[in-house]
Design a protein around this motif. Structure first.
Motif, PDB file in Angstrom:
ATOM      1  N   PRO A 261      29.292  36.429   2.666  1.00  0.00           N
ATOM      2  CA  PRO A 261      28.550  35.123   2.809  1.00  0.00           C
ATOM      3  C   PRO A 261      28.675  34.553   4.047  1.00  0.00           C
ATOM      4  CG  PRO A 261      29.941  34.829   0.943  1.00  0.00           C
ATOM      5  CD  PRO A 261      30.042  36.563   1.243  1.00  0.00           C
ATOM      6  N   GLU A 262      30.051  34.780   4.562  1.00  0.00           N
ATOM      7  CA  GLU A 262      30.414  33.997   5.691  1.00  0.00           C
ATOM      8  C   GLU A 262      30.469  35.078   6.964  1.00  0.00           C
ATOM      9  OE1 GLU A 262      30.780  30.590   6.355  1.00  0.00           O
ATOM     10  OE2 GLU A 262      30.561  31.055   3.938  1.00  0.00           O
ATOM     11  N   GLY A 263      29.954  36.490   6.754  1.00  0.00           N
ATOM     12  CA  GLY A 263      30.014  37.307   7.747  1.00  0.00           C
ATOM     13  C   GLY A 263      31.221  37.836   8.282  1.00  0.00           C
ATOM     14  N   LEU A 264      32.242  37.823   7.234  1.00  0.00           N
ATOM     15  CA  LEU A 264      33.592  38.216   7.744  1.00  0.00           C
ATOM     16  C   LEU A 264      33.801  39.479   8.375  1.00  0.00           C
ATOM     17  CD1 LEU A 264      36.697  37.670   7.556  1.00  0.00           C
ATOM     18  CD2 LEU A 264      36.745  38.645   5.340  1.00  0.00           C
ATOM     19  N   GLY A 265      33.207  40.556   7.801  1.00  0.00           N
ATOM     20  CA  GLY A 265      33.237  41.903   8.350  1.00  0.00           C
ATOM     21  C   GLY A 265      32.509  42.068   9.618  1.00  0.00           C
ATOM     22  N   ALA A 266      31.407  41.272   9.821  1.00  0.00           N
ATOM     23  CA  ALA A 266      30.551  41.317  10.916  1.00  0.00           C
ATOM     24  C   ALA A 266      31.126  40.569  12.030  1.00  0.00           C
ATOM     25  CB  ALA A 266      29.192  40.633  10.591  1.00  0.00           C
ATOM     26  N   ILE A 267      31.855  39.551  11.874  1.00  0.00           N
ATOM     27  CA  ILE A 267      32.839  38.892  13.084  1.00  0.00           C
ATOM     28  C   ILE A 267      33.749  39.949  13.376  1.00  0.00           C
ATOM     29  CG2 ILE A 267      34.480  37.071  13.455  1.00  0.00           C
ATOM     30  CD1 ILE A 267      32.691  35.447  11.270  1.00  0.00           C
ATOM     31  N   LEU A 268      34.708  40.377  12.729  1.00  0.00           N
ATOM     32  CA  LEU A 268      35.764  41.432  12.995  1.00  0.00           C
ATOM     33  C   LEU A 268      34.920  42.475  13.839  1.00  0.00           C
ATOM     34  CD1 LEU A 268      37.731  41.982   9.480  1.00  0.00           C
ATOM     35  CD2 LEU A 268      38.286  40.933  11.869  1.00  0.00           C
ATOM     36  N   ALA A 269      33.843  42.963  13.362  1.00  0.00           N
ATOM     37  CA  ALA A 269      33.163  44.133  14.183  1.00  0.00           C
ATOM     38  C   ALA A 269      32.702  43.582  15.645  1.00  0.00           C
ATOM     39  CB  ALA A 269      32.059  44.677  13.512  1.00  0.00           C
ATOM     40  N   MET A 270      32.278  42.422  15.606  1.00  0.00           N
ATOM     41  CA  MET A 270      31.775  41.879  16.965  1.00  0.00           C
ATOM     42  C   MET A 270      32.943  41.573  17.906  1.00  0.00           C
ATOM     43  SD  MET A 270      28.405  39.592  16.076  1.00  0.00           S
ATOM     44  CE  MET A 270      28.789  39.093  14.522  1.00  0.00           C
ATOM     45  N   LYS A 271      33.895  40.917  17.324  1.00  0.00           N
ATOM     46  CA  LYS A 271      35.161  40.791  18.033  1.00  0.00           C
ATOM     47  C   LYS A 271      35.812  41.869  18.553  1.00  0.00           C
ATOM     48  CE  LYS A 271      36.717  36.160  16.407  1.00  0.00           C
ATOM     49  NZ  LYS A 271      37.317  35.261  15.561  1.00  0.00           N
ATOM     50  N   GLN A 272      36.073  43.096  17.563  1.00  0.00           N
ATOM     51  CA  GLN A 272      36.722  44.231  18.136  1.00  0.00           C
ATOM     52  C   GLN A 272      35.970  45.079  19.156  1.00  0.00           C
ATOM     53  OE1 GLN A 272      37.715  46.636  14.601  1.00  0.00           O
ATOM     54  NE2 GLN A 272      39.153  44.859  13.809  1.00  0.00           N
ATOM     55  N   ALA A 387      28.873  47.721  11.842  1.00  0.00           N
ATOM     56  CA  ALA A 387      29.173  48.250  13.378  1.00  0.00           C
ATOM     57  C   ALA A 387      28.565  47.450  14.284  1.00  0.00           C
ATOM     58  CB  ALA A 387      28.980  49.744  13.379  1.00  0.00           C
ATOM     59  N   CYS A 388      29.313  47.336  15.384  1.00  0.00           N
ATOM     60  CA  CYS A 388      28.741  46.604  16.776  1.00  0.00           C
ATOM     61  C   CYS A 388      29.083  47.514  17.834  1.00  0.00           C
ATOM     62  CB  CYS A 388      29.566  45.174  16.798  1.00  0.00           C
ATOM     63  SG  CYS A 388      28.905  44.347  18.277  1.00  0.00           S
ATOM     64  N   ALA A 389      28.169  47.699  18.743  1.00  0.00           N
ATOM     65  CA  ALA A 389      28.286  48.464  20.003  1.00  0.00           C
ATOM     66  C   ALA A 389      27.852  47.402  21.175  1.00  0.00           C
ATOM     67  CB  ALA A 389      27.301  49.838  20.193  1.00  0.00           C
TER      68      ALA A 389
END
Lengths: 395, 250
Positions: A261-272, A387-389
């Motif tokens: 709900p807080e986008g934890l995994g998404a935040i990590l992907a974007m930061k990394q 994943a974020c590219a």
């Protein structure tokens, strides 16, 4: 993540090709994308509910007779897309040698559309159609094997299937392979075909819209499914307008089908992904969001984007144009990122109007022409896979 | 490419609960579904044999190992993945047009690594791949690349379940887990290095698992158990010829 070691630097994107509901050529896709025209139409499959789909309208080429065993919609889409990038692949094969070029594709459907038809025939007649082969049509790897034989690519080849994040993760795998000096070039991409399984499945979850999807809108009612795909050629070095700067993969560790709900995994992907690209959040010029159009996914992603980038980066979901292409979404949206960088133009987020007041990021409601150096592209999938590219324009 | 170091391995197959049982020819034909304790029963309810096998071998191999489950990388690989659930979904679509949402969300190829990441509270890299008859070699390559790039430990989980009856193609379900590390330690059992094509290396076929796409993983376990050094084929005679070299501590 463990002890992070440097991977490779930027990788040149020396060719790309896409086929989707907007068209089968760059000119056709560009015309619709910048013209604000949706490719979503009433679904052509027989269904007990109403929905809109991004189907590929143009006829896809039949497979050469020697590959008839692989004949199915998925393989035809693969061939149709490959024809747009084959000359670049031929050049890379000559430059690096066949064994130094790899093929990493993504899919979530594989050839299951063919199995759906085959099982219907089996129920009626008690046997499968004569041409049906699990290994060469249904199997996730079948279209990859067919493209490997067609292209002459001689390096490693495999398919990534992590639902809707699949074809952004191919960029991370390609970077690993080139950084480790296993190969010098990788043809990556994602291909998915329209099928009953996904339409019924998303309908059963209550997240399939009965209208054209409206990502980030206050009126959004769910997603629309699309088909097609994209292929991009990554090379260790080469002349190109755009490069892959970085890519990161994370897990939500939260729920099989709902995002954190807080986008934890998404935040990590974007930061990394930013860290791997050597960029700060302020240096990103535009974000191609996952933006499926479901209530929870869009809300979760918006929180994550606002947390990492603030509210000043123009964010676009292109799923209002193509529908959600599932395992092909990441590669297709990577092509949209490349187009934005090549054309110095950000399309409008189709269907977003009126933007949900709870979405606290800058949803791009009007096409912009501006100096654009970098684009980030998000993909999130079932299993909490993120994943974020990050892509950059070469000066 | 840098080598990988094996910290542990495990297997499960229809009627075979572990590597030890396999080596002892201690088969139990009645055992059709693996047990798993890391995932809550209510979440397991709609999962397939392929996912439960993957969870089982992961639990077997990590139970007594000093590894951080919250940070290790996971590479799941399967040629046909959730084939049983896929066919059941199609049956339900054909009969009443309403597939179970729980079955649908457990039908994706990355169902097993998804459950593993939740069970281990692991926010790191988790992936799921398929490569037909090259599934074992491709998955090992991806695992070794992850070790070289960013992960100190990777769980490589390979699994393919038996086909639904309608396909009339019989082979036993099989899952194998290799726990791999980037650095050698006193607990390393084996070094895996030099993954490459070497068609001249003769593959070892295990008739018991014939037809299962990940059968070469069982022959790899056998070579490791017998401490047989040198190149080992990761596919079958008619395939591309991918091999990995094995070496063992003195």
């Amino acid at each position: 993540m463990g002890d992070l070691l440097p991977t490779s630097g930027p990788l040149a994107i020396t060719g790309w090709s896409a086929v989707n509901a907007l068209g089968t050529s760059r000119a056709a896709i560009s015309e619709s994308l910048y013209g604000g025209a949706s490719g979503l139409r009433s679904c052509p499959l027989e269904l007990p509910f109403t929905t809109f789909c991004g189907t590929v309208g143009d006829e896809m080429p039949p497979l050469p007779s020697k590959y008839q065993d692989y004949e199915c919609r998925q393989a035809r889409l693969a061939l149709g897309i490959y024809q747009g990038v084959s000359s670049a692949v031929d050049t890379a094969l000559k430059k690096w040698g066949n064994a130094r070029v790899a093929l990493i594709l993504a899919t979530s459907t594989g050839g299951i559309a063919e199995t759906e038809t085959a099982l219907q025939v089996h129920r009626r007649k008690g046997h499968f159609p004569a041409h049906f082969q699990m290994e060469r049509q249904h199997n996730f790897y079948a279209h990859c094997r067919f493209l490997k034989m067609t292209s002459g690519i001689g390096g490693p080849s495999f398919v990534i299937s992590t639902a809707c994040s699949s074809s952004t993760k191919v960029f991370a795998s390609a970077r690993r392979m080139i950084a480790a000096d296993v190969v010098d070039a990788v043809l990556v991409g994602g291909i998915d075909s329209l099928c009953l399984t996904t339409l019924h499945g998303f309908h059963s979850l209550g997240i399939l819209s009965d209208q054209r999807c409206k990502p980030f809108s206050g009126e959004r009612k769910g997603l629309s499914i699309g088909e097609g795909g994209a292929l991009l050629l990554l090379e260790r070095e080469g002349e190109s307008a755009v490069s892959l700067l970085g890519c990161a993969e994370t897990s939500d560790a939260h729920h099989m089908s709902s995002p954190h709900p807080e986008g934890l995994g998404a935040i990590l992907a974007m930061k990394q992904a930013l860290e791997e690209s050597g960029l700060s959040p302020q240096e990103i010029g535009h974000i191609n969001a996952h933006g499926t159009g479901t209530l929870h996914n869009d809300a979760s992603e918006a929180r994550a984007v606002a947390e990492v980038f603030g509210r000043h980066v123009p964010v676009v979901s292109t799923k209002g144009y193509t529908g959600h292409m599932l395992g092909a979404a990441g590669a297709t949206e990577a092509v949209f990122a490349c187009m934005a960088l090549e054309d110095q133009r950000i399309p409008k987020s189709l269907g977003a109007d009126p933007v949900d007041e709870a979405i606290e990021m800058q949803v791009n409601q009007k096409q912009q022409e501006r100096v654009l150096k970098t684009v980030a592209s998000n993909s999130f999938g079932f299993g909490g896979s993120n994943a974020c590219a990050v892509f950059g324009a070469n000066s | 490419m840098k080598p990988a170091y094996l910290l542990g391995s495990a297997m499960w197959s229809t009627g075979i609960a572990s590597q030890a049982k396999w080596r002892a020819d201690d088969f139990d034909a009645a055992m059709q579904t693996p047990t798993c304790s890391s995932v809550k029963t209510r979440h397991l309810r709609y999962t397939s044999v392929v996912t439960r096998m993957a969870l089982n071998v992961f639990e077997q191999v990590t139970t007594d190992k000093d590894v951080n489950l919250g940070t290790l990388g996971v590479v799941f690989a399967s040629s046909f993945g959730e084939i049983q659930i896929a066919v059941k979904l199609l049956d339900s679509i054909d009969t009443d047009g309403a597939p179970s949402p729980a079955s649908f969300m457990n039908s994706v190829h990355n169902t097993a690594p998804g459950h593993l990441s939740i069970a281990c509270r692991n926010h790191g890299i988790s992936t799921a791949i398929a490569a037909g008859s090259q599934t074992v070699s491709s998955a090992l390559l991806e695992a070794m690349l992850l070790l070289q790039e960013s992960c100190s430990t990777v769980a490589l989980v390979l699994a393919d379940e038996e086909f639904p009856e309608v396909f009339n193609d019989s082979f036993p379900s099989l899952a194998v887990c290799l726990l791999l590390q980037a650095k050698a330690s006193s607990q390393s059992l084996c070094t895996l290095d030099g993954i490459r094509i070497a068609k001249e290396v003769v593959p070892v076929s295990l008739p018991h698992f014939a037809g299962n796409p990940i059968a070469p993983a069982a022959s790899l376990l056998q070579a490791i158990a017998s401490k047989k050094p040198g190149p080992h084929r990761l596919d079958l005679e008619q395939d591309e010829g991918w091999c990995v070299s094995l070496s063992f501590p003195e």
